[in-house]
Design an enzyme around this catalytic site. Sequence first.
Site, PDB file in Angstrom:
ATOM      1  N   LYS A  56       0.849  -1.195   0.000  1.00 52.86           N
ATOM      2  CA  LYS A  56       0.000   0.000   0.000  1.00 52.86           C
ATOM      3  C   LYS A  56       0.885   1.246   0.000  1.00 52.86           C
ATOM      4  O   LYS A  56       1.949   1.259   0.632  1.00 52.86           O
ATOM      5  CB  LYS A  56      -0.907  -0.021   1.240  1.00 52.86           C
ATOM      6  CG  LYS A  56      -1.979   1.056   1.256  1.00 52.86           C
ATOM      7  CD  LYS A  56      -2.915   0.871   2.452  1.00 52.86           C
ATOM      8  CE  LYS A  56      -3.982   1.951   2.508  1.00 52.86           C
ATOM      9  NZ  LYS A  56      -4.911   1.783   3.642  1.00 52.86           N
ATOM     10  N   SER A 131      -9.838   1.888   2.590  1.00 56.72           N
ATOM     11  CA  SER A 131      -8.963   2.636   1.719  1.00 56.72           C
ATOM     12  C   SER A 131      -7.943   1.794   0.964  1.00 56.72           C
ATOM     13  O   SER A 131      -7.392   2.242  -0.023  1.00 56.72           O
ATOM     14  CB  SER A 131      -8.221   3.679   2.557  1.00 56.72           C
ATOM     15  OG  SER A 131      -7.368   3.043   3.495  1.00 56.72           O
ATOM     16  N   SER A 155     -10.161  -0.526   6.719  1.00 59.62           N
ATOM     17  CA  SER A 155      -9.528  -0.362   5.399  1.00 59.62           C
ATOM     18  C   SER A 155      -8.872  -1.599   4.810  1.00 59.62           C
ATOM     19  O   SER A 155      -8.494  -1.583   3.652  1.00 59.62           O
ATOM     20  CB  SER A 155      -8.486   0.749   5.456  1.00 59.62           C
ATOM     21  OG  SER A 155      -9.120   1.977   5.217  1.00 59.62           O
TER      22      SER A 155
HETATM   23  N1  GLN Z   1     -13.215   4.011   5.869  1.00 60.83           N
HETATM   24  C1  GLN Z   1     -12.750   4.440   7.149  1.00 60.83           C
HETATM   25  C2  GLN Z   1     -12.372   5.902   7.076  1.00 60.83           C
HETATM   26  O1  GLN Z   1     -12.702   6.489   6.127  1.00 60.83           O
HETATM   27  C3  GLN Z   1     -11.593   3.612   7.581  1.00 60.83           C
HETATM   28  C4  GLN Z   1     -10.362   3.923   6.847  1.00 60.83           C
HETATM   29  C5  GLN Z   1      -9.192   3.113   7.271  1.00 60.83           C
HETATM   30  O2  GLN Z   1      -9.327   2.090   7.924  1.00 60.83           O
HETATM   31  N2  GLN Z   1      -8.031   3.621   6.958  1.00 60.83           N
HETATM   32  O3  GLN Z   1     -11.764   6.461   7.926  1.00 60.83           O
END
Ligand code: GLN
Length: 463
Positions: A56, A131, A155
């Site tokens: 990532k 994400s 994410s």
């Molecule tokens: N979708 C969640 C957010 O927008 C979690 C994101 C993540 O785990 N980095 O914060």
Amino acid sequence: MSPLQVEALIKRIEQLNPKLNALIWFSADSVRRQAKAIEQLSGARGPLWGVPVLIKDNICVNGVPATCASKILKGFTPPYDATVITRLKQAGAILVGMANMDEFAFGSSCEHSCYGPTHNPWDLQRVPGGSSGGSAAAVAAGLSALALGSDTGGSIRQPAAFCGVVGLKPTYGRVSRYGLIAFASSLDQIGPFARTVSDAAALLETIAGFDPNDSTSAEVPVGAYRAAAAKEVKGLRIGIPKEYFADGLDAEIKTAIDAAIAWYRSAGASIHELSMPNTEYAVPVYYIVATAEASSNLARFDGVRFGHRAEDAGTVLDMFKKSRGEGFGSEAKRRIILGTYVLSSGYYDAYYGNALKVRTLIKNDFDKAFEQVDCLLTPTTPTAPFKIGEKTDDPLTMYLSDIMTISANLAGVPALSMPCGFTKSGLPIGMQLMARPFGEETLFQAGGAYERAHDWNKKEPAL
Ligand code: GLN
């Protein structure tokens, strides 16, 4: 990988990535060079030797750009390896490239990226989740055998569910965060993506463990995760928290989860319905704690030491403002504003202070549940993957897509998502297993046994 396999992988990436936009940095030469270099590595060849792993874009690899898919970090090349990268290199893994993501890991759809959205391999009109959407889509499409993601509120698990692959958020402290560009430091964990539970176990065995460079990493021995994945589930106590089956859960997902529960019962596990009454506060608590920590972590991106600097600023203050104004996307700005607000004097106790108290209540729900059961089973997401563009104008609806994954981060417990079916229209469905802190072996045991009895991961997207 043999030279032939290396060329096949490169060709597949070059053919399919333009459709998916899952990789945002890729060098065929680097892959070839690494494949040659590992031949020279001495020592025993472990399970990851020669295995391609995609990273990532918020994890630092020495000499490879890391941008968090943000304009503000364009041009930044880390001068060191994250601990997880050092461990992968020692294991002889091949780093395939860098994966697309929501900017700074803010999002659930991989649409908030300065490189444009990643597409879901099962339906290119739909999001891969976020994400870590690039990591999940690449593994689903066979552009890498394994991938690393990061999970602050879902994410890893939500994109794993949306792309029909396995994804695991380890216990807080299980994997070193050294070299992970921070979003919310009390919630972030790096974790694996794979096509199978035992592959995810092999990757976690490699990256997990104490690291003196991360003061929050735990001195708890790394479990025998692959061995756990081969165990049966007879006698395992599985809890079903009723709050995860409330209104808003898609009917097809409910049917798939009910079938999984029935399978566990038939395999000799005992099923216990229970309640985790503070679940409904997870999303509001998360959007206070996570944005507060993000606003503080992102203060360092000011155009001075790394990344984008505005050209035409008159004063230093002007330069900070313009660099940040130009460099951050709209979701990052929203989070910084929210986080700065909840931490500001006069509001701190009302928002941040109270959120921390409710976070403890959520953690207590888990402690209580784990007095009765060994693991919890829930859907990973309330719906199947949505269409690209469907939720970008409505942040609140977007935030609600993590309603089932956020609690595990607030409580610090490990959680795994794995495929458990498909909708009638052919979209993947994910189920989530959660265990007590450092109970990753229980997740691999429950996940491995279920996987052996089903063949969801044998299906491949038609690309
Ligand atoms: N979708 C969640 C957010 O927008 C979690 C994101 C993540 O785990 N980095 O914060």
